[in-house]
Design a protein around this motif. Structure first.
Motif, mmCIF file in Angstrom:
data_model
loop_
_atom_site.group_PDB
_atom_site.id
_atom_site.type_symbol
_atom_site.label_atom_id
_atom_site.label_comp_id
_atom_site.label_asym_id
_atom_site.label_seq_id
_atom_site.Cartn_x
_atom_site.Cartn_y
_atom_site.Cartn_z
ATOM 1 N N SER A 1 0.474 -0.260 0.313
ATOM 2 C CA SER A 1 0.576 0.538 1.544
ATOM 3 C C SER A 1 1.360 1.849 1.398
ATOM 4 N N GLN B 1 -3.498 -5.195 -6.123
ATOM 5 C CA GLN B 1 -4.028 -5.082 -4.768
ATOM 6 C C GLN B 1 -4.872 -3.825 -4.659
ATOM 7 N N PHE C 1 2.417 -3.089 10.231
ATOM 8 C CA PHE C 1 1.816 -1.744 10.207
ATOM 9 C C PHE C 1 0.477 -1.657 10.923
ATOM 10 N N GLY D 1 -5.872 -4.571 3.211
ATOM 11 C CA GLY D 1 -5.297 -4.796 1.886
ATOM 12 C C GLY D 1 -5.872 -6.082 1.313
ATOM 13 N N HIS E 1 3.477 -3.666 -2.242
ATOM 14 C CA HIS E 1 2.075 -3.622 -1.809
ATOM 15 C C HIS E 1 1.562 -2.200 -2.029
ATOM 16 N N ARG F 1 6.420 -8.663 -6.721
ATOM 17 C CA ARG F 1 7.207 -9.428 -5.743
ATOM 18 C C ARG F 1 8.026 -10.484 -6.456
ATOM 19 N N GLU G 1 -5.634 -1.326 -1.365
ATOM 20 C CA GLU G 1 -5.536 -1.082 0.068
ATOM 21 C C GLU G 1 -6.406 0.106 0.400
HETATM 22 N N1 PHE Z 1 0.094 -4.575 2.834
HETATM 23 C C1 PHE Z 1 -0.329 -5.883 3.250
HETATM 24 C C2 PHE Z 1 0.180 -6.913 2.252
HETATM 25 O O1 PHE Z 1 0.337 -6.606 1.116
HETATM 26 C C3 PHE Z 1 -1.794 -5.994 3.363
HETATM 27 C C4 PHE Z 1 -2.354 -5.198 4.488
HETATM 28 C C5 PHE Z 1 -2.662 -3.888 4.348
HETATM 29 C C6 PHE Z 1 -2.547 -5.761 5.734
HETATM 30 C C7 PHE Z 1 -3.154 -3.129 5.390
HETATM 31 C C8 PHE Z 1 -3.039 -5.056 6.777
HETATM 32 C C9 PHE Z 1 -3.336 -3.744 6.624
HETATM 33 O O2 PHE Z 1 0.423 -8.021 2.622
#
Ligand code: PHE
Length: 349
Positions: A175, A216, A258, A315, A173, A202, A218
């Protein structure tokens, strides 16, 4: 007149006729070689001069040369004539119609995924966010550990991962960029507002709605007094830029390691305006992203004091945005590079 001279005169007449009758350059060349070449009749005559007397030789010799020169000249004339005829024929058959439309050169265009990324970046830049690009090959520490997902945390199963070594992986992701920026940010200079778009990986089996790689974006806003209302307002503004001014958004409770609290964000269906259709599966709402208020453990891990600072993170799936926006029903289209698909979204960057 000697017999040789008579023979030469005949040769000249017959030769000229043959030359004049040639229908193309190749034939003309064949005749020239046959007539004037080393094995030709004129050379033959000149060879026969050995049988002549000394007195006869000069006259016959110069006559033979004259005949040869005369024939050579006929050849040259005929050659010029045939060449001219060839050019004229070419001009007649190969005329260029300057009124025909020209060939359009093929110019590349931005991929539909890039277009959505650019639109999102513009939207967030407009709200004072900066754009950062992280690493596709990431440390396990940033991808999981610092995001409140210690080893053996069950939430790691939510994201099936391609590991390169025990500590290095393909990011699952976007993040990790948030953790990296949090760690770097100097809060005495103001809040941290950032978005980060990119490719994530993934271990999924590819089908119409899943791909082992996708995009994605974020984002996070961490500062003093950042509330859930800020989250809602920010997302609402962004969603309206992409899906139209009339869109409403709603939050549903969810879970992410998170964020706490965590929410799923739905938008009112842009196809049926909430009445119910196949796009929103007759609910009037479409789930588009995950978000929440950043977990204190995430702040602590990055050295940020959660008693003073806090904020939100979200995200979203860029492929999903593009599929919804343009009515694309198979995510694999984005990665097959079929120009028939791609050119439908041509918008010159
Ligand atoms: N990182 C999460 C995902 O890929 C998405 C997300 C980011 C959710 C930030 C909440 C806050 O599933």
């Amino acid at each position: 007149m000697s017999t040789l001279q008579e023979k030469l005169t005949q040769l000249q007449q017959k030769g000229s006729q043959d030359i004049k009758a040639a229908s193309d350059l190749k034939q003309l060349n064949d005749i020239r070689v046959k007539l004037l070449g080393k094995k030709g009749p004129i050379t033959e005559v000149l060879r026969g001069m050995r049988d002549l007397t000394k007195e006869e030789r000069p006259a016959v010799g110069s006559f033979a040369n004259k005949v040869r020169d005369a024939l050579a000249e006929v050849v040259d004339q005929k050659k010029a004539e045939l060449e001219q005829a060839k050019i004229e024929q070419q001009l007649a058959t190969e005329t260029i119609d300057v009124t025909l439309p020209g060939d359009q050169p093929k110019i590349g265009a931005h991929h539909v995924i890039s277009q959505v990324i650019e639109q999102l970046e513009d939207t967030f830049l407009g709200m004072g966010f900066k754009v950062v690009y992280g690493y596709e090959v990431e440390e396990e520490k940033y991808n999981f550990e610092m995001l409140n997902m210690p080893k053996d945390h069950p939430a790691r199963d939510m994201q099936d991962t391609f590991y390169i070594t025990k500590d290095v992986l393909m990011r699952t992701h976007m993040s990790p960029d948030e953790a990296r920026e949090l760690e770097k940010h100097d809060f005495s200079q103001g809040p941290l507002k950032m978005v980060s778009p990119g490719r994530v990986y993934r271990r999924d089996t590819d089908d119409a709605t899943h791909s082992h790689q996708f995009f994605q974006m974020e984002g996070q806003y961490i500062g003093k007094n950042v509330t859930m209302a800020d989250l809602k307002g920010t997302l609402e503004f962004a969603i309206r830029q992409i899906f139209g001014e009339e869109r409403e958004i709603r939050f549903r409770p969810s879970y992410f390691p998170f964020t706490e609290p965590s929410v799923e964000v739905d938008i009112s269906c842009f196809k049926c305006n909430g009445k119910g259709c196949d796009v929103c599966k007759h609910t009037g709402w479409i789930e588009v992203l995950g978000a929440g208020m950043t977990h204190p453990n995430v702040l602590k891990a990055a050295g940020v004091d959660p008693e003073i600072y806090g904020g939100f993170a979200f995200g979203l799936g860029i492929d999903r945005f593009a599929m919804l926006k343009y009515g694309i029903d198979d995510i694999r289209n984005f990665y097959q590079n079929d120009v028939r698909f791609l050119t439908q979204f041509e918008k010159r960057g």
